[in-house]
Design an enzyme around this catalytic site. Structure first.
Site, PDB file in Angstrom:
ATOM      1  N   ASN A   7       5.976  -1.028 -23.950  1.00 42.85           N
ATOM      2  CA  ASN A   7       6.098  -2.317 -23.257  1.00 42.85           C
ATOM      3  C   ASN A   7       6.988  -2.106 -22.028  1.00 42.85           C
ATOM      4  OD1 ASN A   7       6.548  -4.928 -22.442  1.00 42.85           O
ATOM      5  ND2 ASN A   7       7.701  -5.536 -24.268  1.00 42.85           N
ATOM      6  N   LYS A   9       7.655  -4.069 -19.729  1.00 46.65           N
ATOM      7  CA  LYS A   9       8.356  -5.301 -19.310  1.00 46.65           C
ATOM      8  C   LYS A   9       8.288  -5.454 -17.788  1.00 46.65           C
ATOM      9  CE  LYS A   9      11.224  -5.048 -23.420  1.00 46.65           C
ATOM     10  NZ  LYS A   9      12.424  -5.458 -24.097  1.00 46.65           N
ATOM     11  N   HIS A  93       6.495 -12.417 -27.791  1.00 43.67           N
ATOM     12  CA  HIS A  93       7.604 -11.484 -27.612  1.00 43.67           C
ATOM     13  C   HIS A  93       8.910 -12.270 -27.507  1.00 43.67           C
ATOM     14  CE1 HIS A  93      10.395  -8.648 -25.820  1.00 43.67           C
ATOM     15  NE2 HIS A  93       9.658  -7.715 -26.401  1.00 43.67           N
ATOM     16  N   GLU A  95      11.395 -12.083 -25.647  1.00 39.02           N
ATOM     17  CA  GLU A  95      11.809 -12.536 -24.298  1.00 39.02           C
ATOM     18  C   GLU A  95      10.987 -13.737 -23.842  1.00 39.02           C
ATOM     19  OE1 GLU A  95      11.506  -8.617 -22.740  1.00 39.02           O
ATOM     20  OE2 GLU A  95      13.235  -8.088 -23.985  1.00 39.02           O
ATOM     21  N   GLU A 163      10.341  -7.406 -34.571  1.00 37.68           N
ATOM     22  CA  GLU A 163      11.350  -7.058 -33.585  1.00 37.68           C
ATOM     23  C   GLU A 163      12.554  -7.990 -33.728  1.00 37.68           C
ATOM     24  OE1 GLU A 163       9.663  -4.917 -29.974  1.00 37.68           O
ATOM     25  OE2 GLU A 163       9.189  -7.011 -29.660  1.00 37.68           O
ATOM     26  N   GLY A 169      16.861  -4.132 -26.894  1.00 39.05           N
ATOM     27  CA  GLY A 169      17.628  -3.789 -25.692  1.00 39.05           C
ATOM     28  C   GLY A 169      19.132  -3.693 -25.913  1.00 39.05           C
ATOM     29  N   SER A 205      15.198  -1.162 -29.803  1.00 37.07           N
ATOM     30  CA  SER A 205      16.061   0.009 -29.560  1.00 37.07           C
ATOM     31  C   SER A 205      15.544   1.301 -30.189  1.00 37.07           C
ATOM     32  CB  SER A 205      17.495  -0.274 -30.010  1.00 37.07           C
ATOM     33  OG  SER A 205      18.056  -1.319 -29.223  1.00 37.07           O
TER      34      SER A 205
HETATM   35  P1  PGA Z   1      13.691  -2.103 -26.497  1.00 33.72           P
HETATM   36  O1  PGA Z   1      12.624  -3.288 -26.426  1.00 33.72           O
HETATM   37  O2  PGA Z   1      12.964  -0.884 -27.016  1.00 33.72           O
HETATM   38  O3  PGA Z   1      14.161  -1.928 -25.091  1.00 33.72           O
HETATM   39  O4  PGA Z   1      14.773  -2.523 -27.429  1.00 33.72           O
HETATM   40  C1  PGA Z   1      11.667  -3.466 -27.432  1.00 33.72           C
HETATM   41  C2  PGA Z   1      10.765  -4.613 -27.088  1.00 33.72           C
HETATM   42  O5  PGA Z   1      11.243  -5.596 -26.527  1.00 33.72           O
HETATM   43  O6  PGA Z   1       9.548  -4.585 -27.351  1.00 33.72           O
END
Ligand code: PGA
Length: 245
Positions: A7, A9, A93, A95, A163, A169, A205
């Site tokens: 992803n 982003k 997701h 976010e 998640e 993150g 992460s």
């Molecule tokens: P990250 O994000 O690996 O940066 O923690 C995972 C995600 O949001 O799918």
């Protein structure tokens, strides 16, 4: 077979996306062991899709609008992504839920639109730190599943990504034993809604160092990876770690 879904982003602009996509296209990895999916920005989507067309690499949308077409300034629909060659789409997701304020009802509409368009939705669910501290993890996950999956055809094809919001993150990945246990309970819960085997990915992460701890667990079918997937060296190390495990 481990699904590794990248992803990207809003980490990469168009040129950076194309550089990384081209770098990855020249890498060889064991496609018997890894199913790679790339989720570029909407801007880079069509070029990345063109690059990977007729290869083992799937390309997906990070977000979709639920109405196929119409007066929705700034939106790109599930149907438009399908028409442009997408196989998958992320829905719900963290976010999108927490930064852009999407509700379970919005996620449901997007999920249904993906199925209608012929895309495979990846339903992202996860508890917040507050949920966790209040002992509401199970409640949150069940509610997020129920509000989207109730009424969906029992033979629909989709994925789930677990998640935890607190792990995204932050560098604070969910412990692999705990993640495996949660995946088991998600899979049990999914039996209420579907007759299909639904792959459940872990995200939050994940990197080339910790990915190996999750791999032995049967209930973890792959990973949704954010920051570690938007950098060539990190992503290649991660793919190598999975192949070597
Ligand atoms: P990250 O994000 O690996 O940066 O923690 C995972 C995600 O949001 O799918």
């Amino acid at each position: 077979m481990t699904h590794i879904f990248a992803n990207w982003k809003m980490y990469l602009n168009f040129s950076e996306s194309m550089i990384l996509a081209n770098q990855l296209a020249t890498e060889s990895y064991d496609t018997e062991k890894i199913h790679l999916g790339i989720f570029p920005s909407s801007l880079a989507f069509t070029e990345v899709e063109k690059l990977y067309r007729d290869t083992e690499v799937a390309v997906g949308a990070q977000n979709v609008a639920w109405t196929p077409k119409g007066a929705y300034t700034g939106a790109v629909s599930a149907h438009m992504f399908r028409n442009a060659g997408a196989t998958y789409a992320l829905v719900g997701h963290s976010e999108r839920r927490h930064v852009f304020g999407e509700t379970n009802e919005d996620v449901k509409k997007k999920f249904d639109a993906c199925l209608d368009a012929g895309l495979i939705p990846i339903l992202c669910i996860g508890e917040t730190k507050e949920d966790l501290e209040a002992g509401k993890r199970e409640y949150r996950l069940k509610k997020q599943l129920m509000s989207v999956l109730e009424g969906v055809s029992k033979d629909a094809t989709f994925f789930v990504a677990y998640e935890p919001v607190w792990a995204i993150g932050t560098g604070e990945a969910c412990d692999h034993l705990q993640a495996a246990e949660i995946h088991d309970s998600i899979k049990k819960e999914l039996n209420t809604y579907t007759v299909q085997p639904i792959p459940v990915l872990y995200g939050g992460s994940v990197n080339h160092e910790n990915v190996v701890f999750y791999l032995p667990h049967q209930s973890i079918d792959g990973f949704l990876i954010g920051s570690a997937s938007a950098d060539r060296d990190h992503l290649i190390s991660l793919l190598n770690a999975v192949v070597a495990a």
